[in-house]
Design an enzyme around this catalytic site. Structure first.
Site, PDB file in Angstrom:
ATOM      1  N   HIS A  39       0.857  -1.192   0.000  1.00  0.00           N
ATOM      2  CA  HIS A  39       0.000   0.000   0.000  1.00  0.00           C
ATOM      3  C   HIS A  39       0.895   1.245   0.000  1.00  0.00           C
ATOM      4  O   HIS A  39       1.978   1.227   0.579  1.00  0.00           O
ATOM      5  CB  HIS A  39      -0.911  -0.009   1.237  1.00  0.00           C
TER       6      HIS A  39
ATOM      7  N   GLU B 124      -3.978   2.227  -7.160  1.00  0.00           N
ATOM      8  CA  GLU B 124      -4.366   3.315  -6.253  1.00  0.00           C
ATOM      9  C   GLU B 124      -3.456   4.516  -6.486  1.00  0.00           C
ATOM     10  O   GLU B 124      -2.371   4.610  -5.886  1.00  0.00           O
ATOM     11  CB  GLU B 124      -4.207   2.883  -4.793  1.00  0.00           C
TER      12      GLU B 124
HETATM   13  P1  13P Z   1      -9.757   6.407   0.380  1.00  0.00           P
HETATM   14  O1  13P Z   1     -10.908   5.604  -0.143  1.00  0.00           O
HETATM   15  O2  13P Z   1     -10.019   6.968   1.763  1.00  0.00           O
HETATM   16  O3  13P Z   1      -9.293   7.453  -0.582  1.00  0.00           O
HETATM   17  O4  13P Z   1      -8.539   5.408   0.597  1.00  0.00           O
HETATM   18  C1  13P Z   1      -8.117   4.627  -0.473  1.00  0.00           C
HETATM   19  C2  13P Z   1      -7.130   3.652   0.048  1.00  0.00           C
HETATM   20  O5  13P Z   1      -5.994   4.005   0.320  1.00  0.00           O
HETATM   21  C3  13P Z   1      -7.586   2.274   0.262  1.00  0.00           C
HETATM   22  O6  13P Z   1      -6.510   1.416   0.425  1.00  0.00           O
END
Ligand code: 13P
Length: 252
Positions: free
Chosen positions: A94, A165
């Site tokens: 992550h 992400e």
């Molecule tokens: P948000 O949905 O709060 O933007 O977070 C995304 C995230 O990092 C999930 O792993």
């Protein structure tokens, strides 16, 4: 491809077990919807027991990281402990962990630990920012190639899930989620990178999720991009919001 995947990443929230239980009560009202998806909840470790007991009929437990340290490493959470709680998926690489210094090589090691334990590795990738010249595409290609570099066997590759992400879209609110047309292109790009590493058939078996300010508002557009699911932060602490995201994903 299997059922759409929905992952709640609670990060370090909520700030009490009482609040966590309130959220779980809200989730159970929509259990029928969650059952029709591949739903996972990744709570803080301290809430594992409560979450696994209260959600076992409609979702599976996930961890926010996995350890490659020795059993004597202070602060680490060993895979055996995760397995003991019934963890079925681990978020690996992550951007929060990468920002703390986690390298692509460590990501590879963590993927191997998860695979060996029969836990699905959810491998996160994403650029910090975008540039007009498209250098972020090279960044993503590089991150995927290095993170998955040591996962050679196609048979193992088909057990992976990739989460795209973009860091600039995380924790910002629905208005800042990625535009659906840009996401659709990114999915094609990531699948091409996976095809180059493995082959088309293998790449097609790897689900690609999106994370970054996914909320009920705007989720329909994101669903239409061909995405295989979502990794949700903030909105996953709000049962009504998360339930709407799940419903939108079901219509895929
Ligand atoms: P948000 O949905 O709060 O933007 O977070 C995304 C995230 O990092 C999930 O792993």
């Amino acid at each position: 491809m299997t059922k759409p995947i929905l992952v709640a990443n609670w990060k370090n929230r909520p700030d009490s077990l009482g609040k966590a239980n309130e959220i779980l009560k809200g989730f159970s009202k929509k259990s029928d919807v969650y059952k029709k998806l591949n739903t996972f909840i990744a709570p803080p470790l301290a809430y594992f027991e409560s979450v696994s007991k209260k959600t076992k009929t409609f979702s599976k437990l996930a961890s926010q990281d996995i350890s490659i340290g020795k059993k004597t490493t202070t602060g680490a959470v060993e895979v055996d402990i995760l397995q003991g709680f019934g963890v079925r998926l681990s978020i690996i690489g992550h951007s929060d962990r990468r920002a703390l210094g986690e390298t692509n090589e460590e990501v590879t090691e963590k993927i191997k630990v998860a695979l060996k334990a029969g836990i699905t590795p959810l491998v996160c990738v994403g650029e910090n920012e975008r540039d007009r010249e498209g250098e972020f595409l090279e960044f993503i290609r590089h991150q995927i190639r290095l993170s998955l570099g040591g996962i050679k066997k196609k048979e193992n590759a088909t057990k992976l899930v990739v989460a795209y992400e973009p860091v600039w879209a995380i924790d910002k609110g629905a208005k800042y989620a990625m535009a659906p047309e840009d996401l659709a292109q990114m999915i094609i790009f990531i699948r091409k990178v996976l095809t180059d590493i493995y082959d088309r058939k293998t790449a097609d078996k790897i689900p690609i999720l999106y994370g970054g300010s996914v909320e009920k508002s705007g989720v329909e557009g994101l669903v239409r991009t061909g995405i295989n699911g979502f990794l949700v932060g903030q909105a996953s602490l709000d049962p009504e919001n998360f339930g709407k995201i799940a419903q939108a994903l079901l219509k895929k």
